[in-house]
Design a protein around this motif. Structure first.
Motif, PDB file in Angstrom:
ATOM      1  N   HIS A  10       0.836  -1.201   0.000  1.00  0.00           N
ATOM      2  CA  HIS A  10       0.000   0.000   0.000  1.00  0.00           C
ATOM      3  C   HIS A  10       0.868   1.247   0.000  1.00  0.00           C
ATOM      4  CE1 HIS A  10      -3.887   1.835   0.161  1.00  0.00           C
ATOM      5  NE2 HIS A  10      -3.548   2.595   1.181  1.00  0.00           N
ATOM      6  N   SER A  19       2.944  -3.819  -9.838  1.00  0.00           N
ATOM      7  CA  SER A  19       2.000  -3.852 -10.943  1.00  0.00           C
ATOM      8  C   SER A  19       2.722  -4.073 -12.271  1.00  0.00           C
ATOM      9  CB  SER A  19       1.227  -2.534 -10.983  1.00  0.00           C
ATOM     10  OG  SER A  19       0.410  -2.474 -12.121  1.00  0.00           O
ATOM     11  N   PHE A  81       0.430  -9.749  -3.908  1.00  0.00           N
ATOM     12  CA  PHE A  81      -0.245  -8.772  -4.766  1.00  0.00           C
ATOM     13  C   PHE A  81      -1.720  -9.135  -4.921  1.00  0.00           C
ATOM     14  CE2 PHE A  81      -1.477  -6.893  -8.860  1.00  0.00           C
ATOM     15  CZ  PHE A  81      -1.003  -5.600  -8.724  1.00  0.00           C
ATOM     16  N   TYR A  84      -3.571  -8.511  -1.743  1.00  0.00           N
ATOM     17  CA  TYR A  84      -3.751  -7.068  -1.566  1.00  0.00           C
ATOM     18  C   TYR A  84      -4.912  -6.567  -2.412  1.00  0.00           C
ATOM     19  CZ  TYR A  84      -2.865  -2.072  -2.118  1.00  0.00           C
ATOM     20  OH  TYR A  84      -3.010  -0.714  -2.179  1.00  0.00           O
ATOM     21  N   VAL A  85      -4.944  -6.976  -3.665  1.00  0.00           N
ATOM     22  CA  VAL A  85      -6.020  -6.554  -4.565  1.00  0.00           C
ATOM     23  C   VAL A  85      -7.378  -6.992  -4.031  1.00  0.00           C
ATOM     24  CG1 VAL A  85      -7.035  -6.869  -6.859  1.00  0.00           C
ATOM     25  CG2 VAL A  85      -4.580  -6.456  -6.633  1.00  0.00           C
TER      26      VAL A  85
END
Lengths: 94, 94
Positions: A10, A19, A81, A84-85
């Motif tokens: 974050h 990304s 990742f 997190y998404v």
DNA sequence: GTAAAATAGTTTATAATATAAACAAATTTA
DNA sequence: TAAATTTGTTTATATTATAAACTATTTTAC
């Protein structure tokens, strides 16, 4: 209930790095620097953090006689990742 | 190219507050505190910041004899939230 | 009735973080 | 060969998030 957001991901720059690394096999330092529009110093620091967390690998070699830093996302990084998404979706809908 | 992420919204607690305020007409301090699982101090500070930015309104009154803090998202806050979500999509796909 | 605990917050201090500035070491260009 | 560029790292600083300490009132328990 809203889930915790992995503080390592974050962060605008580290999220940008991750990304980008999601969408390529590997990426050079200069590529990441351009795409994220960051300074070299900041990028260097954040790559270290992601690397220490085991989210990416950072390999230092040479392209001709110039240093070359190559980054790749790890399995663990990919998992982080995705987690997190998913957590984020609780915040932003979608 | 990856867009800037509004730093005011790119914070777990403030994003949580805004996310909650998107889904209700208004919310009390205690409601936000429970749902975000934050401390009162942290919540108080972050509400101030969102309020100063014009993203929310904070109204102080009394419920019986106890203080009552009521929060609502503003038009500007709603727009900022939507812009943030759109920028974020550039990072997380979807 | 009053001491203790709970409610509903705010203010202040601290720890963590992001970021940029300064530095280094080599290479290329003028 | 001096100046600028490349490719980074290290260190310092400014910002931020967070929790701790505090305030003021109210409710509860004895």
């Amino acid at each position: 209930m809203l889930k915790e957001l992995d503080p390592l991901l974050h962060s605008q720059l580290r999220l940008g790095i991750m990304s980008l690394l999601m969408s390529v096999d590997s990426a050079e330092f200069t590529f990441l620097k351009e795409k994220t529009n960051s300074t070299a110093g900041n990028l260097s620091v954040q790559l270290d953090k992601l690397s220490e967390a085991g989210y990416i690998t950072v390999e230092k070699s040479f392209k001709g006689k110039k240093p070359l830093t190559t980054c790749m996302i790890t399995k663990q990084g990919l998992k982080a990742f995705e987690d997190y998404v998913n957590a984020l979706k609780g915040y932003i809908g979608t």
